[in-house]
Write a protein that holds these residues in place. Sequence first.
Motif, PDB file in Angstrom:
ATOM      1  N   THR A 107       0.841  -1.076  -0.007  1.00 22.86           N
ATOM      2  CA  THR A 107       0.047  -0.315  -0.028  1.00 22.86           C
ATOM      3  C   THR A 107       0.812   1.255  -0.062  1.00 22.86           C
ATOM      4  N   ASP A 108       0.287   2.193  -0.380  1.00 28.95           N
ATOM      5  CA  ASP A 108       1.075   3.593  -0.621  1.00 28.95           C
ATOM      6  C   ASP A 108      -0.107   4.837  -0.364  1.00 28.95           C
ATOM      7  N   PHE A 109      -0.334   5.424   0.926  1.00 31.48           N
ATOM      8  CA  PHE A 109      -1.474   5.987   1.169  1.00 31.48           C
ATOM      9  C   PHE A 109      -1.018   7.311   1.640  1.00 31.48           C
ATOM     10  N   GLN A 110      -1.521   8.463   1.298  1.00 31.51           N
ATOM     11  CA  GLN A 110      -1.481   9.824   1.880  1.00 31.51           C
ATOM     12  C   GLN A 110      -2.437  10.090   2.596  1.00 31.51           C
ATOM     13  N   VAL A 111      -2.691  10.593   3.847  1.00 33.90           N
ATOM     14  CA  VAL A 111      -3.883  10.882   4.382  1.00 33.90           C
ATOM     15  C   VAL A 111      -3.624  11.906   5.352  1.00 33.90           C
ATOM     16  N   ASP A 112      -4.761  12.866   5.616  1.00 38.99           N
ATOM     17  CA  ASP A 112      -4.718  14.013   6.556  1.00 38.99           C
ATOM     18  C   ASP A 112      -5.786  13.937   7.776  1.00 38.99           C
ATOM     19  N   GLU A 113      -5.554  14.735   8.583  1.00 40.09           N
ATOM     20  CA  GLU A 113      -6.371  14.723   9.805  1.00 40.09           C
ATOM     21  C   GLU A 113      -8.011  14.730   9.644  1.00 40.09           C
ATOM     22  N   LYS A 114      -8.281  15.443   8.295  1.00 39.09           N
ATOM     23  CA  LYS A 114      -9.739  15.605   7.902  1.00 39.09           C
ATOM     24  C   LYS A 114     -10.147  14.315   7.087  1.00 39.09           C
ATOM     25  N   ASP A 115      -9.164  13.225   6.884  1.00 35.76           N
ATOM     26  CA  ASP A 115      -9.573  11.952   6.364  1.00 35.76           C
ATOM     27  C   ASP A 115      -9.517  12.344   4.916  1.00 35.76           C
ATOM     28  N   ASN A 116      -8.931  13.081   4.472  1.00 35.74           N
ATOM     29  CA  ASN A 116      -8.976  13.045   2.913  1.00 35.74           C
ATOM     30  C   ASN A 116      -7.741  12.323   2.649  1.00 35.74           C
ATOM     31  N   CYS A 117      -7.687  11.264   1.560  1.00 33.08           N
ATOM     32  CA  CYS A 117      -6.815  10.297   1.377  1.00 33.08           C
ATOM     33  C   CYS A 117      -6.844  10.004   0.072  1.00 33.08           C
ATOM     34  N   THR A 118      -5.632   9.544  -0.539  1.00 32.38           N
ATOM     35  CA  THR A 118      -5.295   9.084  -1.700  1.00 32.38           C
ATOM     36  C   THR A 118      -4.035   8.248  -1.836  1.00 32.38           C
ATOM     37  N   ALA A 162      -3.404  -8.033  -8.627  1.00 30.31           N
ATOM     38  CA  ALA A 162      -4.577  -7.398  -8.179  1.00 30.31           C
ATOM     39  C   ALA A 162      -4.375  -5.956  -7.648  1.00 30.31           C
ATOM     40  N   LYS A 163      -4.743  -4.836  -8.064  1.00 26.09           N
ATOM     41  CA  LYS A 163      -4.365  -3.454  -8.012  1.00 26.09           C
ATOM     42  C   LYS A 163      -5.630  -2.661  -7.946  1.00 26.09           C
ATOM     43  N   ALA A 164      -5.667  -1.545  -7.160  1.00 26.96           N
ATOM     44  CA  ALA A 164      -6.627  -0.618  -6.885  1.00 26.96           C
ATOM     45  C   ALA A 164      -6.249   0.567  -6.512  1.00 26.96           C
ATOM     46  N   ASP A 165      -6.682   1.632  -7.087  1.00 28.77           N
ATOM     47  CA  ASP A 165      -6.444   3.068  -6.579  1.00 28.77           C
ATOM     48  C   ASP A 165      -7.819   3.571  -5.666  1.00 28.77           C
ATOM     49  N   VAL A 166      -7.157   4.344  -4.611  1.00 28.43           N
ATOM     50  CA  VAL A 166      -8.043   4.633  -3.662  1.00 28.43           C
ATOM     51  C   VAL A 166      -8.351   6.160  -3.351  1.00 28.43           C
ATOM     52  N   ARG A 167      -9.576   6.591  -3.371  1.00 24.67           N
ATOM     53  CA  ARG A 167      -9.595   8.095  -3.019  1.00 24.67           C
ATOM     54  C   ARG A 167     -10.633   8.406  -1.888  1.00 24.67           C
ATOM     55  N   GLN A 168     -10.437   9.194  -0.987  1.00 23.59           N
ATOM     56  CA  GLN A 168     -11.507   9.763  -0.217  1.00 23.59           C
ATOM     57  C   GLN A 168     -11.602  11.052   0.145  1.00 23.59           C
ATOM     58  N   THR A 169     -12.712  11.609  -0.014  1.00 23.03           N
ATOM     59  CA  THR A 169     -13.114  12.934   0.104  1.00 23.03           C
ATOM     60  C   THR A 169     -14.400  13.354   0.518  1.00 23.03           C
ATOM     61  N   ASP A 170     -14.564  14.124   1.468  1.00 30.11           N
ATOM     62  CA  ASP A 170     -15.819  14.353   2.004  1.00 30.11           C
ATOM     63  C   ASP A 170     -16.323  13.203   2.702  1.00 30.11           C
ATOM     64  N   GLN A 171     -15.616  12.363   3.196  1.00 34.41           N
ATOM     65  CA  GLN A 171     -15.925  11.153   3.836  1.00 34.41           C
ATOM     66  C   GLN A 171     -16.529  10.073   3.073  1.00 34.41           C
ATOM     67  N   THR A 172     -16.387  10.319   1.645  1.00 32.98           N
ATOM     68  CA  THR A 172     -16.815   9.137   0.843  1.00 32.98           C
ATOM     69  C   THR A 172     -15.633   8.556   0.132  1.00 32.98           C
ATOM     70  N   VAL A 173     -15.531   7.198   0.200  1.00 31.84           N
ATOM     71  CA  VAL A 173     -14.124   6.637  -0.485  1.00 31.84           C
ATOM     72  C   VAL A 173     -14.692   5.979  -1.703  1.00 31.84           C
ATOM     73  N   PHE A 174     -13.739   6.102  -2.881  1.00 36.10           N
ATOM     74  CA  PHE A 174     -14.010   5.496  -3.944  1.00 36.10           C
ATOM     75  C   PHE A 174     -12.754   4.618  -4.179  1.00 36.10           C
ATOM     76  N   ILE A 175     -13.082   3.501  -4.777  1.00 33.96           N
ATOM     77  CA  ILE A 175     -12.054   2.179  -5.059  1.00 33.96           C
ATOM     78  C   ILE A 175     -12.322   2.084  -6.538  1.00 33.96           C
ATOM     79  N   LYS A 176     -11.266   2.036  -7.244  1.00 37.33           N
ATOM     80  CA  LYS A 176     -11.113   1.709  -8.711  1.00 37.33           C
ATOM     81  C   LYS A 176     -10.116   0.683  -8.899  1.00 37.33           C
TER      82      LYS A 176
END
Length: 249
Positions: free
Chosen positions: A75-86, A94-108
Amino acid sequence: MAVNALKRNAVLTAALVCVGVTGLAGCGDKGSDEPFAGQSADDIAAKAVKATRDANSVRIAGTAKPQGAPQTITTDFQVDEKDNCTGTMSMQQAKADVRQTDQTVFIKGNEKFWQTALQGQPGTDKVIGKLQDKWVKSQPGDNSTQGMCDKQSVIAAMDSDKSARKGMKRGETTKVDGKEALVLTKEKSGGEKLTMYVATEGEPYILKSVTEGGKQPGEATFSDYNAKVQVEQPPAGEVVDPKTVAANG
């Protein structure tokens, strides 16, 4: 089905992060040439927990093989205290990209990712076809992604068992990605060993953590503290709701 898949992969990702922060360390004494002069390893670890919690953001990259996982997870994640994440996660092909913004997580995820996540479930091929090249989203409060991009909950969970960072020993100084670090180690029962590398300049941040043996062997590097985490929400046309996909199976 996709919701359950997200939950399993979120748990694996959270496990890696917890491996990385099992022990944190380090606060310097500017009045001495010796890093952290006059401080015990346990005191250093305790101060590092607070420093890590107080950081606005951090990048955590590494590998782990949690108990029950068939292969090593990267894994390789960058995350902040407001739960923004990429970030990204992978397990063999098996591979996936992950994003989180406004507390909604998106996985591709790629085809192999969804094959692995949905294996053994009926209608898998049909579901995978609907998920290909799409961002699968999770709404706020959905437990399927709990802990994946929550910096504060990871630190809080690690700090709940303070015995995990007791009985540590100071080692020599070394360098991690060009930064000077103090090595802390702890031998645990069952042959498990923790090794932490702690920045000796500036804030007492963990730079690297390695767990050998035990139920969750792995290693993680910590960098880009306090860097801004920029997350773009995927275009609406590329987003699918896992509940809708499962219902229409």
